[in-house]
Design a protein around this motif. Structure first.
Motif, PDB file in Angstrom:
ATOM      1  N   ILE A  92       0.834  -1.202   0.000  1.00 35.81           N
ATOM      2  CA  ILE A  92       0.000   0.000   0.000  1.00 35.81           C
ATOM      3  C   ILE A  92       0.871   1.257   0.000  1.00 35.81           C
ATOM      4  O   ILE A  92       0.529   2.260  -0.618  1.00 35.81           O
ATOM      5  CB  ILE A  92      -0.908  -0.071   1.229  1.00 35.81           C
ATOM      6  CG1 ILE A  92      -1.898  -1.227   1.053  1.00 35.81           C
ATOM      7  CG2 ILE A  92      -1.637   1.231   1.481  1.00 35.81           C
ATOM      8  CD1 ILE A  92      -2.175  -1.994   2.303  1.00 35.81           C
ATOM      9  N   GLN A  93       2.007   1.199   0.718  1.00 35.57           N
ATOM     10  CA  GLN A  93       2.921   2.340   0.727  1.00 35.57           C
ATOM     11  C   GLN A  93       3.363   2.695  -0.686  1.00 35.57           C
ATOM     12  O   GLN A  93       3.514   3.872  -1.017  1.00 35.57           O
ATOM     13  CB  GLN A  93       4.191   2.025   1.540  1.00 35.57           C
ATOM     14  CG  GLN A  93       3.987   1.997   3.033  1.00 35.57           C
ATOM     15  CD  GLN A  93       3.817   0.604   3.573  1.00 35.57           C
ATOM     16  OE1 GLN A  93       3.021  -0.180   3.021  1.00 35.57           O
ATOM     17  NE2 GLN A  93       4.524   0.270   4.632  1.00 35.57           N
ATOM     18  N   ASP A  94       3.590   1.640  -1.527  1.00 28.87           N
ATOM     19  CA  ASP A  94       4.053   1.885  -2.887  1.00 28.87           C
ATOM     20  C   ASP A  94       2.952   2.532  -3.720  1.00 28.87           C
ATOM     21  O   ASP A  94       3.230   3.369  -4.573  1.00 28.87           O
ATOM     22  CB  ASP A  94       4.522   0.573  -3.528  1.00 28.87           C
ATOM     23  CG  ASP A  94       5.735  -0.002  -2.805  1.00 28.87           C
ATOM     24  OD1 ASP A  94       6.408   0.763  -2.088  1.00 28.87           O
ATOM     25  OD2 ASP A  94       5.999  -1.201  -2.957  1.00 28.87           O
ATOM     26  N   VAL A  95       1.682   2.142  -3.477  1.00 30.44           N
ATOM     27  CA  VAL A  95       0.556   2.803  -4.162  1.00 30.44           C
ATOM     28  C   VAL A  95       0.599   4.289  -3.842  1.00 30.44           C
ATOM     29  O   VAL A  95       0.509   5.140  -4.733  1.00 30.44           O
ATOM     30  CB  VAL A  95      -0.805   2.222  -3.706  1.00 30.44           C
ATOM     31  CG1 VAL A  95      -1.962   3.035  -4.298  1.00 30.44           C
ATOM     32  CG2 VAL A  95      -0.937   0.765  -4.092  1.00 30.44           C
ATOM     33  N   MET A  96       0.785   4.617  -2.551  1.00 29.62           N
ATOM     34  CA  MET A  96       0.790   6.015  -2.139  1.00 29.62           C
ATOM     35  C   MET A  96       1.967   6.773  -2.757  1.00 29.62           C
ATOM     36  O   MET A  96       1.831   7.920  -3.175  1.00 29.62           O
ATOM     37  CB  MET A  96       0.820   6.115  -0.617  1.00 29.62           C
ATOM     38  CG  MET A  96      -0.495   5.633  -0.007  1.00 29.62           C
ATOM     39  SD  MET A  96      -0.432   5.549   1.781  1.00 29.62           S
ATOM     40  CE  MET A  96      -0.351   7.281   2.162  1.00 29.62           C
ATOM     41  N   ALA A  97       3.130   6.106  -2.811  1.00 32.80           N
ATOM     42  CA  ALA A  97       4.310   6.754  -3.392  1.00 32.80           C
ATOM     43  C   ALA A  97       4.065   7.076  -4.865  1.00 32.80           C
ATOM     44  O   ALA A  97       4.385   8.176  -5.341  1.00 32.80           O
ATOM     45  CB  ALA A  97       5.531   5.848  -3.241  1.00 32.80           C
TER      46      ALA A  97
END
Lengths: 205, 205
Positions: A92-97
């Motif tokens: 999910i962090q990568d989606v946000m990034a």
């Protein structure tokens, strides 16, 4: 000060809970708990309840596995996003990034990890079947593999390539090259080599 | 990565709660919340419940104001401790620091802070009246002032001295001197001056 003896069992369990968080040692945990103790009762209660709600109520989008308050997340329900382009990410962090770059107009597929034999994570632990099902359904034009450039990321990329290359889609990956702000002198040779091989026509920006 | 947009409101409130803790920024808070999300539901629930219980159930010893699971703390109820010697400290952390030395055999009195006009903390905000009551009752032989060597600590020491010097007790304070492991070259002149004035006969230890 060593913190071996606590004057209260409850204080000790609170310190134990906080020190179970990554990067939080026992001294920091104790400081955090003492900070909570100084606050209003209502504020502390809200803190505790938010944590409980976090696990009881948080949902994952049934299409892309992103965190969501609804059954399908706001990205998947957004009519302006290109549903035929799927960006495969680890977390999910990568989606946000990627969302923060505002450069990607497609949708996501969160794997929930990467293949890592040393941690006992194999392909069956990840959301790879559901990704293949989407591709198999035939609506997909492009799958962009946006995984970390680590050994595990490369392994997962290769595995996904093997699974998905038989379908009539374009399989792409993030450009490798010299990061913005990097000095050439300190750039490793593999990155620099790839940046030379993948050189682009000069553009004024 | 800037973390302006969260895919879920609940996730955002959890990040807000964690980033309200001292020394925890929004990125760290997000990392902690993601760690909680990966855990078992039971574990997360226990974390949240411990925080709620912390404020609902924690008690302070009615004699010395130390944190306690019972009405009177284990130090105050310990028959082997010398009740006639009271060590006055700012906080519960200081009680633990002194307890860890195993050098103090008396009991404590936790003020709950120090006089700090800049933070709006005056003598009436601290547990000074109850300290004077104990001394007035006449059972006390010695009051050891163990406050920080800051301006606020010195102010509080002086205030307590003014309030308590009329009673027939010995008022003591922690020895000032060169800390163990310190190099003389880097010791400030006030500390070094006091260490010279308070010099002790040489003892082999």
């Amino acid at each position: 000060m060593s913190l071996n003896e606590y004057p209260s069992k409850l204080l000790e369990s609170a310190v134990n809970e906080f020190s179970s968080l990554p990067g939080v040692g026992r001294k920091t945990a104790f400081r955090l708990v003492m900070n909570l103790l100084k606050r209003d009762s209502g504020e502390v209660k809200r803190f505790g309840e938010t944590i409980i709600r976090l696990h009881d109520e948080i949902r994952y989008c049934k299409v892309c596995n992103n965190i969501s308050d609804t059954e399908v997340c706001s990205i998947c329900t957004d009519g302006t996003r290109e549903k035929a382009v799927i960006c495969v990410v680890e977390s999910i962090q990568d989606v946000m990034a990627i969302e923060n770059t505002r450069q990607f107009k497609g949708v996501y597929h969160v794997l929930g990890g990467i293949i890592s034999p040393i941690d006992g994570i194999g392909p069956s632990d990840l959301k790879i079947d559901s990704l293949e099902d989407k591709v198999k359904a035939g609506e997909i034009k492009e799958v962009l593999l946006a995984l970390s450039t680590t050994m595990e990321g490369d392994t997962t990329n290769f595995y996904l390539f093997k699974r998905l290359s038989k379908y009539n889609i374009s399989l792409t990956t993030l450009a490798r090259g010299v990061a913005i702000g990097d000095e050439l002198e300190y750039t490793d040779e593999i990155t620099l080599g790839r940046a030379i091989n993948n050189r682009n026509p000069y553009q004024q920006c």
